[in-house]
Every structure is written in structure tokens, then in C-alpha cells.
Design a protein around this motif. Structure first.
Motif, PDB file in Angstrom:
ATOM      1  N   ASP A 124      24.173  42.530  25.405  1.00  0.00           N
ATOM      2  CA  ASP A 124      24.788  41.504  24.877  1.00  0.00           C
ATOM      3  C   ASP A 124      25.400  40.245  25.592  1.00  0.00           C
ATOM      4  OD1 ASP A 124      25.582  43.136  22.589  1.00  0.00           O
ATOM      5  OD2 ASP A 124      27.390  43.822  23.307  1.00  0.00           O
ATOM      6  N   PHE A 125      25.106  40.471  26.908  1.00  0.00           N
ATOM      7  CA  PHE A 125      25.235  39.282  27.825  1.00  0.00           C
ATOM      8  C   PHE A 125      24.352  38.952  28.868  1.00  0.00           C
ATOM      9  CE2 PHE A 125      29.614  41.025  26.440  1.00  0.00           C
ATOM     10  CZ  PHE A 125      30.176  39.608  26.144  1.00  0.00           C
ATOM     11  N   THR A 131      11.617  34.818  38.449  1.00  0.00           N
ATOM     12  CA  THR A 131      11.739  33.646  39.133  1.00  0.00           C
ATOM     13  C   THR A 131      11.057  32.388  38.962  1.00  0.00           C
ATOM     14  OG1 THR A 131      10.298  34.605  40.822  1.00  0.00           O
ATOM     15  CG2 THR A 131      12.616  35.202  41.267  1.00  0.00           C
ATOM     16  N   TRP A 132       9.682  32.811  38.058  1.00  0.00           N
ATOM     17  CA  TRP A 132       8.758  31.541  38.126  1.00  0.00           C
ATOM     18  C   TRP A 132       9.132  31.060  36.588  1.00  0.00           C
ATOM     19  CZ3 TRP A 132       7.738  36.909  38.800  1.00  0.00           C
ATOM     20  CH2 TRP A 132       7.358  37.534  37.815  1.00  0.00           C
ATOM     21  N   GLU A 133       9.920  31.619  35.843  1.00  0.00           N
ATOM     22  CA  GLU A 133       9.995  30.939  34.242  1.00  0.00           C
ATOM     23  C   GLU A 133      11.352  30.216  34.501  1.00  0.00           C
ATOM     24  OE1 GLU A 133       8.331  31.178  31.520  1.00  0.00           O
ATOM     25  OE2 GLU A 133       6.832  32.373  32.422  1.00  0.00           O
ATOM     26  N   GLU A 134      11.377  29.026  33.547  1.00  0.00           N
ATOM     27  CA  GLU A 134      12.617  28.198  33.109  1.00  0.00           C
ATOM     28  C   GLU A 134      13.541  29.012  32.147  1.00  0.00           C
ATOM     29  OE1 GLU A 134      13.597  25.657  35.020  1.00  0.00           O
ATOM     30  OE2 GLU A 134      11.896  25.497  36.434  1.00  0.00           O
ATOM     31  N   TYR A 135      14.708  28.869  32.236  1.00  0.00           N
ATOM     32  CA  TYR A 135      15.515  29.436  31.127  1.00  0.00           C
ATOM     33  C   TYR A 135      17.013  28.694  31.026  1.00  0.00           C
ATOM     34  CZ  TYR A 135      18.134  32.592  28.140  1.00  0.00           C
ATOM     35  OH  TYR A 135      18.740  33.134  27.339  1.00  0.00           O
ATOM     36  N   SER A 136      17.459  28.372  29.941  1.00  0.00           N
ATOM     37  CA  SER A 136      18.888  27.563  29.778  1.00  0.00           C
ATOM     38  C   SER A 136      19.601  28.459  29.231  1.00  0.00           C
ATOM     39  CB  SER A 136      18.601  26.344  28.966  1.00  0.00           C
ATOM     40  OG  SER A 136      17.907  25.296  29.361  1.00  0.00           O
ATOM     41  N   ALA A 137      20.589  29.122  30.099  1.00  0.00           N
ATOM     42  CA  ALA A 137      21.603  30.121  29.748  1.00  0.00           C
ATOM     43  C   ALA A 137      22.623  29.566  28.549  1.00  0.00           C
ATOM     44  CB  ALA A 137      22.410  30.702  30.916  1.00  0.00           C
ATOM     45  N   GLY A 138      22.788  30.491  27.663  1.00  0.00           N
ATOM     46  CA  GLY A 138      23.736  30.161  26.536  1.00  0.00           C
ATOM     47  C   GLY A 138      25.260  30.545  26.955  1.00  0.00           C
ATOM     48  N   GLN A 139      26.049  30.440  26.184  1.00  0.00           N
ATOM     49  CA  GLN A 139      27.398  30.553  26.545  1.00  0.00           C
ATOM     50  C   GLN A 139      27.747  31.837  26.565  1.00  0.00           C
ATOM     51  OE1 GLN A 139      30.209  28.922  23.401  1.00  0.00           O
ATOM     52  NE2 GLN A 139      31.920  29.357  24.668  1.00  0.00           N
ATOM     53  N   ASP A 140      28.507  32.310  27.869  1.00  0.00           N
ATOM     54  CA  ASP A 140      28.748  33.555  28.174  1.00  0.00           C
ATOM     55  C   ASP A 140      27.399  34.701  28.543  1.00  0.00           C
ATOM     56  OD1 ASP A 140      31.400  33.387  27.613  1.00  0.00           O
ATOM     57  OD2 ASP A 140      31.050  33.799  25.346  1.00  0.00           O
ATOM     58  N   GLU A 141      26.242  34.007  28.817  1.00  0.00           N
ATOM     59  CA  GLU A 141      25.455  34.764  29.174  1.00  0.00           C
ATOM     60  C   GLU A 141      25.079  34.880  30.668  1.00  0.00           C
ATOM     61  OE1 GLU A 141      21.849  34.071  25.952  1.00  0.00           O
ATOM     62  OE2 GLU A 141      21.597  32.794  27.534  1.00  0.00           O
ATOM     63  N   ILE A 142      24.898  36.034  31.170  1.00  0.00           N
ATOM     64  CA  ILE A 142      24.934  36.424  32.379  1.00  0.00           C
ATOM     65  C   ILE A 142      23.209  36.501  33.001  1.00  0.00           C
ATOM     66  CG2 ILE A 142      25.222  37.901  34.443  1.00  0.00           C
ATOM     67  CD1 ILE A 142      27.818  38.516  32.844  1.00  0.00           C
ATOM     68  N   VAL A 164      22.508  48.832  31.681  1.00  0.00           N
ATOM     69  CA  VAL A 164      23.306  47.595  31.601  1.00  0.00           C
ATOM     70  C   VAL A 164      24.267  47.565  30.475  1.00  0.00           C
ATOM     71  CG1 VAL A 164      23.122  45.044  31.362  1.00  0.00           C
ATOM     72  CG2 VAL A 164      21.298  46.362  32.802  1.00  0.00           C
ATOM     73  N   ARG A 165      24.014  48.080  29.384  1.00  0.00           N
ATOM     74  CA  ARG A 165      24.938  48.034  28.221  1.00  0.00           C
ATOM     75  C   ARG A 165      26.165  48.918  28.524  1.00  0.00           C
ATOM     76  NH1 ARG A 165      21.960  50.065  23.320  1.00  0.00           N
ATOM     77  NH2 ARG A 165      23.842  50.382  22.347  1.00  0.00           N
ATOM     78  N   PHE A 166      26.102  50.026  29.405  1.00  0.00           N
ATOM     79  CA  PHE A 166      27.021  50.917  29.943  1.00  0.00           C
ATOM     80  C   PHE A 166      27.958  50.037  31.078  1.00  0.00           C
ATOM     81  CE2 PHE A 166      25.205  55.241  28.872  1.00  0.00           C
ATOM     82  CZ  PHE A 166      26.136  55.560  27.532  1.00  0.00           C
TER      83      PHE A 166
END
Length: 313
Positions: A124-125, A131-142, A164-166
Motif C-alpha cells: 500500500d505504501f 539506485t540508478w532509476e528516477e522516481y517521484s514519490a506520491g503522497q504517503d509513499e515510502i 512488507v504488507r505484514f
């Protein structure tokens, strides 16, 4: 260092048998590959391939062994173990059991699959980002930034996703966590980002320990995560009482760990175990209940199962 890659062609139903066989032969980690042209060119782990590709290719359980002079002895041992399994009445389709070998330069293995490892949201989060990729985190994303190096673990395997879900569900700030079999450190970093006060990240493979420490540093968790080389829980400090123990390994190792984990858990502490193929779920659950755990929740993802339970003390 060069590495000897040994693969056993089998069927998906027998994955766990041959994964365990390779680990018992001394593998530091096991991956699953499709035997298509892309895999044969790059040695790409199963987890990195598109689902449409997976449906069209045979199944191969592979592991890497260092080319340190012992590789032919290791290969002979694996061939003998495979012959033994072939002679058993297991009741599962085993496939051809052809053994494939290839010598791989470390830098080739470490870099070949990078084009296939993209940012992926595994719960969910939580988003796993190489490390070599770009990513723009959304709201509440870890976002967990990972470079697995020669360790196994990108977060995209069903067993990791369920753990991770647990952790999302049961972690609370200030908890102490033991990650038994940390691989590239994804679960340890996730626990730290969920607010753990202390995480003991343990693995028998020194490469995994080093990679976990590096990933802890790049995610700003080095002050929380203590990565140590350990045979299961042997190097956990005496007197440690964890709120959560997580073991994402294989069924037989989980069963062996069940009775040992209690020593390092608080009463009513959570025990999360994964790496359990569906056919072994009953065995693992029986062992847990015999050791005094209360099963709280079971997750399913494909052929894999993960169990969350409480130690009643």
C-alpha cells in the motif's frame, strides 16, 4: 571473482525442493530463471521478467558458487543430490532435471539485469526503487532505494511483498525487529522506515550483510540497522527481546527456526514467516502451533504463503 552458475531445469511445483538442495550444497542464494533467449544472454533472475515472458518459458532453479577451486567438487555434489531426489517418490512433477552450468564474471552478472529492474510499488505504501532509476514519490509513499549487488532481493518476489504488507500492518514506532535472512536488506530498511528503534539484520552470506549495510546507509537507516553475519539467530545479542521476528527464507529453515526464535521474542511478540510454498503450508503451521505460536493471519500470493503469528509465551 568469477562465479559458477549452476541451474537445474525442473517444474514450478518442485521449486522449493531444488532451492533447498542448492542451499544445502553451499549456495549463498537461489534465484529462479526462465530459460528463454533473454535469460540465456543475461542470466536474468526470474523476478525481473515480465509476466507474459514467464508464461512461455520453462523453469530453472539457479545458484552461484565462487570459482575458488572447489567448483567441480560442488558440481559433483549437486549432481549426486539431484540423482537422489530423482529416485524418490515425491509425488510432484520434477521436469528434465538437466543441470546447466555457466561461468559468469561478477561485473557481468551484477550489471546485466539492471535494465529489467524498475521502480515497483510492492504494498500500500512501499515503493522499491533501484539506485540508478528516477522516481517521484506520491503522497504517503515510502521509497526504499536498493542496489542488490551480488545479494539476492529486489523486493519484487511474492514472499518479500507479503512480508512488507505484514510489517505495514503490525509495526509500531519504537519496536525492535530481527530480520533473519536479510538478503539485500529490504525488510530491514522497511522496518526502520516504519519506525523501528532497532533492527538486527542477519544473514549467513557476508555479501548480503555488506549489501544490507550499504542499503541501510543510502536510506538513512544506518543508525537503526545492525547488519551481522549470522547462522540464523546465533549472533543476536544475548537478552534481546524483539517485538517482531521476520524470516523470509524457505519452509524447512522456517520450521528449524520456529523453536529458536522464541528465545529472542517478547511475550505476545509477532513472528512473520514467509518463503513457504503452498504445499508446505500445513507443515509450517503445524510446527508453529506445536511451538506455542498462535496463527493470526495468512497471506497468499501465487504459489507462495506468508504467516503472521503471535508467540504466547
Amino acid at each position: 571473482m568469477d562465479w559458477l552458475k549452476i541451474g537445474i531445469r525442473t517444474q514450478k511445483e518442485a521449486e522449493e525442493i531444488f532451492s533447498a538442495l542448492l542451499m544445502e550444497a553451499g549456495a549463498k542464494g537461489v534465484s529462479i530463471e526462465g530459460d528463454n533467449e533473454a535469460c540465456s544472454k543475461g542470466g536474468l533472475p526470474w523476478d525481473y521478467l515480465d509476466e507474459e515472458v514467464l508464461e512461455k518459458v520453462p523453469f530453472c532453479v539457479t545458484a552461484f558458487f565462487p570459482c575458488d577451486g572447489s567448483e567441480q567438487e560442488v558440481l559433483a555434489d549437486i549432481k549426486e543430490r539431484v540423482r537422489d531426489v530423482k529416485g524418490m517418490d515425491i509425488g510432484l512433477p520434477l521436469g528434465t532435471l538437466e543441470i546447466i552450468t555457466q561461468t559468469v564474471r561478477e561485473e557481468d552478472w551484477a550489471n546485466a539485469w539492471k535494465a529489467y529492474f524498475k521502480p515497483v510499488k510492492i504494498s500500500d505504501f512501499v515503493v522499491i526503487k533501484p539506485t540508478w532509476e528516477e522516481y517521484s514519490a506520491g503522497q504517503d509513499e515510502i521509497v526504499i532505494e536498493i542496489d542488490p549487488g551480488m545479494a539476492f532481493g529486489t523486493g519484487n518476489h511474492e514472499t518479500t511483498r507479503m512480508c512488507v504488507r505484514f510489517l505495514e500492518e503490525y509495526m509500531e514506532p519504537g519496536m525492535r525487529v530481527i530480520d533473519a535472512g536479510c538478503g539485500s536488506g529490504i525488510l530491514s530498511v522497511a522496518a526502520a522506515k516504519f519506525g523501528a528503534e532497532k533492527v538486527y539484520a542477519l544473514d549467513l552470506d557476508p555479501v548480503a550483510v555488506d549489501v544490507t549495510a550499504e542499503n541501510a546507509e543510502r536510506n538513512g537507516c544506518a543508525d537503526v540497522i545492525e547488519a551481522k553475519r549470522s547462522d540464523l539467530l546465533t549472533e543476536v545479542p544475548e537478552g534481546t527481546q524483539a517485538d517482531i521476528v521476520v524470516a523470509n527464507i524457505i519452509a524447512d529453515v522456517v520450521i528449524a527456526l520456529n523453536g529458536k526464535a522464541q528465545k529472542y521474542m517478547k511475550r505476545n511478540g509477532m513472528y512473520i514467516c514467509s518463503g513457504i510454498i503452498d504445499s508446505r503450508l500445513g507443515d509450517v503451521r503445524k510446527s508453529l502451533e506445536e511451538e506455542g505460536y498462535k496463527v493470526i493471519q495468512i497471506l497468499e500470493d501465487g504459489e507462495w504463503r506468508a504467516i503472521a503469528c503471535k508467540y504466547r509465551g
